[in-house]
Design a protein around this motif. Structure first.
Motif, PDB file in Angstrom:
ATOM      1  N   LEU A 158      -2.032  -2.015   0.663  1.00 44.64           N
ATOM      2  CA  LEU A 158      -3.282  -2.700   0.972  1.00 44.64           C
ATOM      3  C   LEU A 158      -3.004  -4.195   1.069  1.00 44.64           C
ATOM      4  O   LEU A 158      -3.009  -4.913   0.055  1.00 44.64           O
ATOM      5  N   ASP A 159      -2.735  -4.660   2.279  1.00 44.80           N
ATOM      6  CA  ASP A 159      -2.431  -6.076   2.478  1.00 44.80           C
ATOM      7  C   ASP A 159      -3.719  -6.892   2.439  1.00 44.80           C
ATOM      8  O   ASP A 159      -4.722  -6.506   3.021  1.00 44.80           O
ATOM      9  N   GLU A 160      -3.669  -8.029   1.736  1.00 47.76           N
ATOM     10  CA  GLU A 160      -4.826  -8.912   1.552  1.00 47.76           C
ATOM     11  C   GLU A 160      -6.023  -8.153   0.991  1.00 47.76           C
ATOM     12  O   GLU A 160      -7.138  -8.192   1.526  1.00 47.76           O
ATOM     13  N   GLU A 191       4.897  -7.862   2.242  1.00 45.43           N
ATOM     14  CA  GLU A 191       5.037  -6.505   2.769  1.00 45.43           C
ATOM     15  C   GLU A 191       6.471  -6.002   2.638  1.00 45.43           C
ATOM     16  O   GLU A 191       6.700  -4.815   2.380  1.00 45.43           O
ATOM     17  N   LEU A 192       7.456  -6.885   2.796  1.00 40.65           N
ATOM     18  CA  LEU A 192       8.853  -6.497   2.600  1.00 40.65           C
ATOM     19  C   LEU A 192       9.089  -6.025   1.167  1.00 40.65           C
ATOM     20  O   LEU A 192       9.810  -5.060   0.925  1.00 40.65           O
ATOM     21  N   VAL A 193       8.474  -6.726   0.217  1.00 36.76           N
ATOM     22  CA  VAL A 193       8.602  -6.335  -1.192  1.00 36.76           C
ATOM     23  C   VAL A 193       7.970  -4.968  -1.410  1.00 36.76           C
ATOM     24  O   VAL A 193       8.550  -4.097  -2.076  1.00 36.76           O
ATOM     25  N   ALA A 194       6.779  -4.763  -0.855  1.00 36.20           N
ATOM     26  CA  ALA A 194       6.103  -3.470  -0.995  1.00 36.20           C
ATOM     27  C   ALA A 194       6.953  -2.350  -0.399  1.00 36.20           C
ATOM     28  O   ALA A 194       7.083  -1.272  -0.994  1.00 36.20           O
ATOM     29  N   HIS A 195       7.529  -2.607   0.764  1.00 37.07           N
ATOM     30  CA  HIS A 195       8.352  -1.590   1.425  1.00 37.07           C
ATOM     31  C   HIS A 195       9.590  -1.291   0.603  1.00 37.07           C
ATOM     32  O   HIS A 195      10.030  -0.134   0.505  1.00 37.07           O
ATOM     33  N   ALA A 196      10.176  -2.328  -0.002  1.00 35.93           N
ATOM     34  CA  ALA A 196      11.360  -2.124  -0.840  1.00 35.93           C
ATOM     35  C   ALA A 196      11.041  -1.275  -2.062  1.00 35.93           C
ATOM     36  O   ALA A 196      11.814  -0.396  -2.452  1.00 35.93           O
ATOM     37  N   VAL A 247      -1.222   9.536  -3.480  1.00 30.90           N
ATOM     38  CA  VAL A 247      -0.531   8.350  -2.985  1.00 30.90           C
ATOM     39  C   VAL A 247      -0.349   7.341  -4.113  1.00 30.90           C
ATOM     40  O   VAL A 247      -0.994   7.420  -5.157  1.00 30.90           O
ATOM     41  N   ARG A 248       0.548   6.401  -3.856  1.00 29.90           N
ATOM     42  CA  ARG A 248       0.689   5.239  -4.729  1.00 29.90           C
ATOM     43  C   ARG A 248       0.075   4.043  -4.013  1.00 29.90           C
ATOM     44  O   ARG A 248       0.323   3.829  -2.825  1.00 29.90           O
ATOM     45  N   PHE A 249      -0.726   3.261  -4.725  1.00 26.71           N
ATOM     46  CA  PHE A 249      -1.349   2.082  -4.139  1.00 26.71           C
ATOM     47  C   PHE A 249      -0.560   0.827  -4.520  1.00 26.71           C
ATOM     48  O   PHE A 249      -0.335   0.560  -5.703  1.00 26.71           O
ATOM     49  N   ILE A 250      -0.150   0.081  -3.508  1.00 19.69           N
ATOM     50  CA  ILE A 250       0.442  -1.235  -3.707  1.00 19.69           C
ATOM     51  C   ILE A 250      -0.438  -2.224  -2.960  1.00 19.69           C
ATOM     52  O   ILE A 250      -0.728  -2.037  -1.775  1.00 19.69           O
ATOM     53  N   ALA A 251      -0.901  -3.251  -3.651  1.00 20.06           N
ATOM     54  CA  ALA A 251      -1.793  -4.236  -3.035  1.00 20.06           C
ATOM     55  C   ALA A 251      -1.118  -5.599  -3.001  1.00 20.06           C
ATOM     56  O   ALA A 251      -0.255  -5.909  -3.832  1.00 20.06           O
TER      57      ALA A 251
END
Length: 316
Positions: free
Chosen positions: A209-211, A148-153, A245-249
């Motif tokens: 989208l975590d997990e 999640e830290l990577v996604a936030h960055a 939106v942009r999706f990061i999973a």
């Protein structure tokens, strides 16, 4: 220029990147690199030597070198590394700004590391942040590695708008669609009022989208349609809305294996796998442990207090 002249210039104006010879008469390359990092820790230092042995390369990187080159130098490769090093420094500056902002918001845990695997991770974050809002990203790694830290960055470095988290493993299965896309009043028993879903709430920003590997087959299909068309509907509504939106999973699972065993849609996997970033576990970057300890000691120190120190025995 000579080492001493280079350091004098760096004091006046920190350079974007520095190429340093490992063996020099005034001061060796490692000494110059340490002095440069004393001026500005984000300066990428590319070490050059006539001896291309593995030990020298490993020691140079462990001491903080961005890259290690052997003579004779290939001009094309040198230019490529220089460009990447400058991009890395720009990314480091953005990451530092993110960390400052996060500390103001009370966030205590940030991405910390100098191990080559972390340097590669920072580069990947920089590359992903330049892909644009529409490019999906898949972050893989074990539980607790900081996905999640990577996604936030990535979001902070390249996307405006809100950052909205959807924990796919923590949602009630029957309410996942409502959580993601929202619902209208009366859409189902208990829907006493209209609800805005995570995708709509993240308009102009990022949905993390975590997990994602925990989603059911039916939700995987609905998510695929949103990514492909950019459109969705709230539960109980016939009105089509745009998903700006942009999706990061992220997932701790091996989705390629999940696809082979028919537990995850191949087309959705390929949609997410446009940019894939692996977050390394700590056991693969043990050299970062002292840095992490220092980071946490400083983070938990009271304002104005000198951070606690750790003894060599305790560190060992």
């Amino acid at each position: 220029v000579s080492p001493l002249e280079a350091l004098a210039r760096a004091h006046e104006c920190p350079p974007a990147a520095v190429f340093v010879d490992l063996a020099m008469p005034e001061m060796d390359g490692v000494g110059v690199m340490r002095a440069l990092h004393g001026i500005d820790a984000t300066i990428p230092v590319i070490m050059i030597t006539a001896f291309g042995d593995m030990q020298s390369a490993v020691q140079a990187v462990q001491n903080g070198a961005y890259e290690f080159l052997t003579k004779p130098l290939d001009l094309h490769r040198l230019r490529l590394i220089a460009r990447r090093a400058i991009e890395y420094r720009q990314m480091s500056a953005r990451m530092a700004a993110i960390e400052v902002a996060a500390h103001k918001e009370g966030v205590g845990t940030q991405l910390v590391g100098r191990h080559p695997t972390m340097i590669d991770l920072f580069k990947a974050i920089g590359s992903a942040s330049r892909q644009g809002n529409r490019s999906t990203v898949l972050i893989t790694g074990e539980t607790g590695t900081g996905k999640e830290l990577v996604a936030h960055a990535i979001h902070e470095a390249g996307t405006a708008g809100p950052f909205v988290v959807a924990n796919c493993a923590g949602m009630v299965e029957t309410l996942v669609e409502s959580e993601l896309f929202g619902h209208e009043q009366g859409a189902y028993t208990g829907a006493s009022r209209r609800r805005i879903g995570r995708v709509e709430a993240a308009s102009g920003g990022t949905v993390f989208l975590d997990e994602v590997g925990e989603l059911t087959a039916s939700m995987q299909l609905k998510l695929l349609r949103v990514i492909e068309t950019g459109e969705f509907q709230r539960v109980g509504s016939n009105t089509t809305l745009r998903a700006d939106v942009r999706f990061i999973a992220a997932t701790h699972r091996d989705l390629a294996v999940e696809v082979k065993e028919c537990r995850f849609r191949k087309d959705l996997f390929y949609r997410f796998n446009v940019v894939c970033i692996r977050v390394p576990p700590l056991r693969e970057r043990r050299e970062d442990i002292p840095l992490l300890i220092d980071h946490f000691l400083r983070a938990h120190a009271s304002p104005g207090d000198v951070p606690a120190l750790i003894s060599p025995d305790a560190l060992s």
